[in-house]
Design an enzyme around this catalytic site. Structure first.
Site, PDB file in Angstrom:
ATOM      1  N   HIS A  73       0.901  -1.143  -0.007  1.00 37.02           N
ATOM      2  CA  HIS A  73      -0.063   0.196  -0.090  1.00 37.02           C
ATOM      3  C   HIS A  73       0.632   1.398  -0.249  1.00 37.02           C
ATOM      4  O   HIS A  73       0.359   2.432  -0.582  1.00 37.02           O
ATOM      5  CB  HIS A  73      -0.794   0.024   1.340  1.00 37.02           C
ATOM      6  N   ASP A  90      -5.725   5.653   1.264  1.00 40.18           N
ATOM      7  CA  ASP A  90      -5.959   4.366   0.911  1.00 40.18           C
ATOM      8  C   ASP A  90      -7.299   3.996   1.559  1.00 40.18           C
ATOM      9  O   ASP A  90      -7.631   4.696   2.690  1.00 40.18           O
ATOM     10  CB  ASP A  90      -4.895   3.411   1.901  1.00 40.18           C
TER      11      ASP A  90
END
Length: 494
Positions: free
Chosen positions: A41, A146
């Site tokens: 991520h 995210d």
């Protein structure tokens, strides 16, 4: 000539976006990146930060000091080509446990990372302060978070000149199945026939098999904050899964999130011919001496832990296949990759294996960080034995390399179905629904040979090369991914 030897072709030089048709918005619009603190991520949002910064837009990348350091240390773009308008903010987080991953864990999901995920709530206050601070001197503050950090950025919704956009770190294909299963919905009729057959045979992955209960609760707790988002960004390309971007957009629309941008691949699609000193790795020098498309690259990402028995089977399978290989054999990441404590596990190979590999010039065993993008972009690389993490999938697709799919957990089983059943640029190593814990060397040998040394494998390599060429073309001026990136920049600078 290798099926993807285009990497040496000057006609395929990636045109880095410099915002030729977009006004320079520096000083009036700023972007804040808020990644989840895990390698899969951290990296794509740093890649996106570079793409956005190349348009003259200042970017602020936030996280703990150790995770920001991790993101920079492992980033594959050399510092010399890094835009100067990316600023890192090291925010303090509470102490968290950082246990070593266990090969004896009853499930493969990296639950040892859960402690650090629980600390991310502490970033809410400093992120809110940063948004307010930047808002006073900017026309617009754009927060890209995210999807699993939605609660952290929620306060930006109350700042009049701030906007929030969600980044999804997984494939649109996986997102569709997540929504359909979690809501008890059947997939629409236009979904591919062979995927429907897989569902009917009960061979399709399920959320309950792919995640821990603890992590699913964490995901659910973040879902409710997505209502503050004005749109979604995906590290995918419409050439690859445009249908699923649209299907997810229609399934996930909540009345406010009406904008969707498939900007991928975020990774560079042109590997520099002149290597930096940092990337002049021994494995690349070894690859230079190998025949086109003759080497299989083996890597299972940063969260996979394999048992000693499984490692032995892989070693025997690779040896018996007779195919040359580069095998990245390193332990999975801890929550803090820089923390000491505890005795590091020594990953054992069969006695004499590494000496045999070196003597027969069969391959390279790497026990440290690998320059994956350069390996995949090398003309000698003809296949990728992979866990099917989405970053790895996108890198492999963009380099035109077919995949041997061995999913371990999370979104990986869905990505494997996309690769093997929908795109048809890969083969399955292990049936997801199989209860067999250890994949035998005979299976590994057989699938490696099938991809690397058969007519069917060569056809798959051609399909992967064609898809890779289309994806690379999508990032050029006039290409669909470039247009989506231009559209996003135009939208935030309107």
């Amino acid at each position: 000539m290798s099926s993807h030897q285009h990497q040496q072709d000057p006609n395929h030089v990636q045109k880095q976006p410099n915002g030729p048709k977009i006004k320079d918005v520096s000083g009036s619009v700023v972007v804040i990146m808020v990644p989840l603190p895990a390698q899969g991520h951290l990296n794509p949002l740093l890649e996106l930060a570079h793409l956005i910064a190349s348009y003259g837009v200042p970017v602020h990348y936030v996280g703990s000091a150790s995770h920001n350091h991790q993101a920079k240390l492992r980033f594959h773009v050399p510092p010399s080509s890094t835009p100067g308008n990316i600023r890192f903010h090291d925010f303090p987080t509470p102490p968290f446990l950082s246990p070593a991953p266990s090969p004896n864990s009853p499930h493969k999901f990296p639950s040892h990372l859960q402690p650090v995920l629980e600390t991310t709530s502490s970033l809410r206050s400093p992120v809110a302060d940063l948004v307010r601070s930047l808002s006073s001197g900017s026309r617009r503050v754009v927060v890209v978070n995210d999807s699993l950090m939605a609660s952290v950025v929620q306060d930006a919704a109350s700042v009049p000149n701030a906007e929030i956009y969600i980044f999804y770190a997984v494939s649109a294909f996986a997102l569709c199945w997540y929504v359909w299963e979690s809501r008890g919905m059947a997939p629409p009729p236009e979904v591919e026939v062979d995927v429907a057959e897989l569902i009917s045979s009960k061979g399709f992955p399920s959320l309950l098999d792919s995640f821990t209960d603890e992590f699913l609760k964490f995901v659910a707790s973040e879902d409710e904050f997505e209502k503050f988002s004005s749109g979604s960004i995906y590290n995918t390309c419409r050439v690859v899964e445009g249908r699923y971007v649209d299907l997810f957009a229609s399934a996930a629309t909540n009345g406010t999130m009406t904008k969707h941008w498939a900007i991928g691949p975020f990774n560079p699609v042109k590997v520099p011919e002149k290597r930096s000193r940092r990337s002049a790795h021994l494995c690349l020098e070894w690859l230079d001496k190998q025949a086109p498309s003759s080497v299989i690259y083996v890597s299972f990402g940063t969260t996979t832990v394999l048992s000693d028995e499984q490692i032995r089977e892989i070693a025997m399978g690779l040896e018996r296949s007779g195919q040359k290989f580069i095998w990245v054999l390193r332990e999975a990441d801890k929550a803090d990759i820089f923390s000491g404590g505890g005795e590091a596990r020594k990953i054992e190979l069969p006695q004499g294996f590494e000496e045999m590999v070196e003597t027969r010039d069969l391959g390279v065993v790497m026990r440290d960080w690998a320059p994956q993008l350069e390996i995949l972009g090398h003309p000698a690389t003809g296949g990728f034995l992979s866990h099917c993490g989405w970053n790895s999938c996108m890198e492999s697709i963009s380099m035109g390399v077919p995949i041997l799919a061995w999913p371990m957990h999370s979104d990986q089983p869905w990505n494997a179905v996309l690769i093997t059943r929908v795109l048809k640029i890969g083969l399955t190593v292990k049936d997801w629904m199989s209860q067999e814990d250890v994949v035998k060397s005979s299976t590994i040998e057989g699938t490696v040979k099938a991809l690397m040394a058969s007519e069917a494998g060569e056809e798959m390599r051609k399909r992967a090369a064609e898809l890779g060429a289309a994806v690379r073309g999508s990032t050029d001026e006039g290409g669909v991914s470039r247009a989506e990136l231009d559209s996003f920049i135009a939208h935030i600078s309107r």
